[in-house]
Design an enzyme around this catalytic site. Structure first.
Site, mmCIF file in Angstrom:
data_model
loop_
_atom_site.group_PDB
_atom_site.id
_atom_site.type_symbol
_atom_site.label_atom_id
_atom_site.label_comp_id
_atom_site.label_asym_id
_atom_site.label_seq_id
_atom_site.Cartn_x
_atom_site.Cartn_y
_atom_site.Cartn_z
ATOM 1 N N ASP A 1 -2.451 6.110 -3.523
ATOM 2 C CA ASP A 1 -1.323 5.465 -2.859
ATOM 3 C C ASP A 1 -0.801 4.341 -3.745
ATOM 4 O OD1 ASP A 1 -3.363 3.643 -2.491
ATOM 5 O OD2 ASP A 1 -2.807 3.132 -0.443
ATOM 6 N N ASP B 1 -5.893 1.984 -3.520
ATOM 7 C CA ASP B 1 -7.158 1.721 -2.843
ATOM 8 C C ASP B 1 -7.560 2.875 -1.931
ATOM 9 O OD1 ASP B 1 -5.345 1.370 -0.790
ATOM 10 O OD2 ASP B 1 -6.205 -0.507 -0.063
ATOM 11 N N SER C 1 0.818 -1.209 0.000
ATOM 12 C CA SER C 1 0.000 0.000 0.000
ATOM 13 C C SER C 1 0.856 1.264 0.000
ATOM 14 C CB SER C 1 -0.949 -0.048 1.197
ATOM 15 O OG SER C 1 -1.916 0.964 1.136
ATOM 16 N N ASP D 1 -1.120 1.142 -4.045
ATOM 17 C CA ASP D 1 -2.015 0.157 -4.668
ATOM 18 C C ASP D 1 -3.358 0.775 -5.039
ATOM 19 O OD1 ASP D 1 -2.950 0.409 -2.054
ATOM 20 O OD2 ASP D 1 -3.530 -1.689 -1.896
#
Length: 459
Positions: free
Chosen positions: A252, A256, A111, A254
């Site tokens: 960010d 999400d 992340s 990833d």
């Protein structure tokens, strides 16, 4: 059930609040552990006589090249076919897991963490993150004899690559934007953090009509989240002002979660995003359950704002998985975290920074107001978060610290809140205080942080 009464069904050492995470090439983020995870998860989800399938995606970290083949080998050895999709956002993996009717989805990402770290998140066939109980059972399998998970030579799985995976996610993201609206006339800066959305996010915005300036779209395996993305929006703010853009979007690693920057360069956090989307959806009759789900970290200002609009705020422990679980329990379709995870289960099963940004952009277009006005829904109460690193036992287990926290909660009363918790991904104690006045907030932080630091052995 109170937000803090959700203990895991089994003790877990590997799995935290968001899958398994650690330093790359060191346990548990080494190839050996990834191999065993593939074997254990493959055994856990290998049910029935159908051909079993797992979707594996990743972000742009160098260590993904190590973990991806190790997981692949584990799943193939457990008799599962592997579909590789390469760098894609976490919500895309959840989407593809359901779309391909796979038994399991895997995202390799840490992340917002730096490139030295990596992580592994698992999704079930419904595209939802696994429950604490499921993760506990997989971890128990990993700790035992996995020879029973290994299939006969003629039952081994196969690996293939899904070439059109990015296009599938692009079309799904665009479908979340209201028909009849366009982003024409808007200049948008999008910062992809040199991460998983570096190709798909600019494409979606451009295809919806925006003038797009892309930042953080040159990953090299080492620069993910380095000075860019949702945890470092300073550069984005400068570019927004320089280019006279209407808004900046920071994802960010990833993708999400997101942070927005208005046309003046001021950051917009997840609480303001929740407020904007909730009010917009409620006005259009699209907000289900008359409520929004957020975590204990969300500002009291958000709760008061929603209350004035007749919208209830339900709180959960920190973690978008807990937000999603409560949303399903209550029949809500909007939830999120102050950090920028937004779950809109009309469009997906997990946090999606890009789709959340599209909902904000739709509101801007409909309201015909600049982002500095539309994204400033309420005045937050003064709030500060202090992270205290520790080694050894958690300071929160100390009875003196526990008594101090209870005393401070009583002293603040209705004038504020104290929230102190251990991080689920790092050896940190997170001390959050919220109060009506700055002076009261600072006084409370001083009373709490000194003793906790002393117990933690921190400077």
């Amino acid at each position: 059930m109170s937000p803090d009464s959700l203990p895991p069904a089994r003790p877990r050492k590997l799995f935290g609040t968001d899958g398994i995470r650690g330093v790359a090439n060191r346990p548990p983020m080494d190839a050996g552990t990834a191999l065993r995870l593939g074997q254990a998860a493959g055994r856990f989800f290998n049910r029935g006589t159908h051909r079993h399938r797992v979707v594996i995606g990743k972000d742009t970290r160098l260590s993904g090249y190590m973990l991806e083949p190790a997981l692949t080998a584990g799943f193939i050895g457990a008799g599962m076919d592997v579909v590789l999709v390469g760098p894609l956002p976490t919500p895309a993996i959840a989407l593809l897991t359901r779309s391909l009717r796979a038994d399991l989805g895997v995202m390799i990402s840490a992340s917002h963490n730096p490139h030295e770290d990596n992580g592994i998140k698992l999704f079930g066939p419904d595209g939802l993150k696994l429950s604490d109980e499921q993760e506990g059972e997989i971890e128990a399998l990993m700790g035992g004899d996995l020879s029973a998970a290994l299939v006969a030579p003629d039952k081994l799985g196969r690996a293939s690559r899904l070439e059109d995976a990015p296009g599938r996610y692009i079309e799904a993201a665009k479908a979340s934007f209201p028909r009849g609206l366009t982003l024409e006339g808007l200049r948008i800066i999008v910062d992809c953090a040199h991460g998983a959305a570096y190709k798909v996010a600019p494409t979606v915005l451009w295809e919806l009509g925006a003038e797009v300036v892309s930042v953080g779209v040159q990953p090299d395996g080492f620069n993910i989240n380095r000075g860019v993305g949702s945890t470092s929006p300073k550069q984005l703010a400068e570019i927004v002002r320089e280019r006279r853009a209407d808004i900046g979007i920071a994802l960010d690693g990833d993708a999400d979660r997101l942070v927005l920057v208005d046309e003046r360069g001021a950051p917009v956090d997840g609480d303001q995003i929740l407020a904007l989307i909730a009010e917009s959806w409620a006005r259009e009759g699209r907000l289900k359950g008359g409520a929004v789900v957020a975590t204990v970290m969300s500002n009291m200002g958000l709760e008061r704002f929603l209350g004035r609009k007749g919208i209830t705020l339900h709180r959960t422990p920190v973690g978008d998985r807990y937000v999603g679980e409560r949303m399903r329990e209550l029949g809500c379709n909007l939830g999120g975290e102050q950090s920028g995870h937004m779950i809109m289960n009309d469009f997906g099963t997990t946090g999606d920074g890009l789709v959340a940004a599209l909902q904000v952009l739709a509101a801007l277009v409909e309201e015909r107001r600049p982002a500095s006005q539309a994204c400033n829904r309420f005045t937050p109460l003064p709030q500060r978060l202090v992270n205290i690193r520790f080694a050894g036992p958690s300071p929160l287990k100390d009875t003196g610290v526990q008594a101090l926290i209870a005393e401070e909660e009583g002293r603040l009363g209705a004038q504020g809140r104290v929230l102190i918790r251990a991080s689920g991904t790092e050896p940190l104690i997170r001390v959050m205080v919220e109060a009506e006045e700055e002076g009261l907030l600072n006084e409370s932080l001083d009373r709490l942080c000194g003793p906790i630091r002393a117990k933690a052995g921190a400077a």
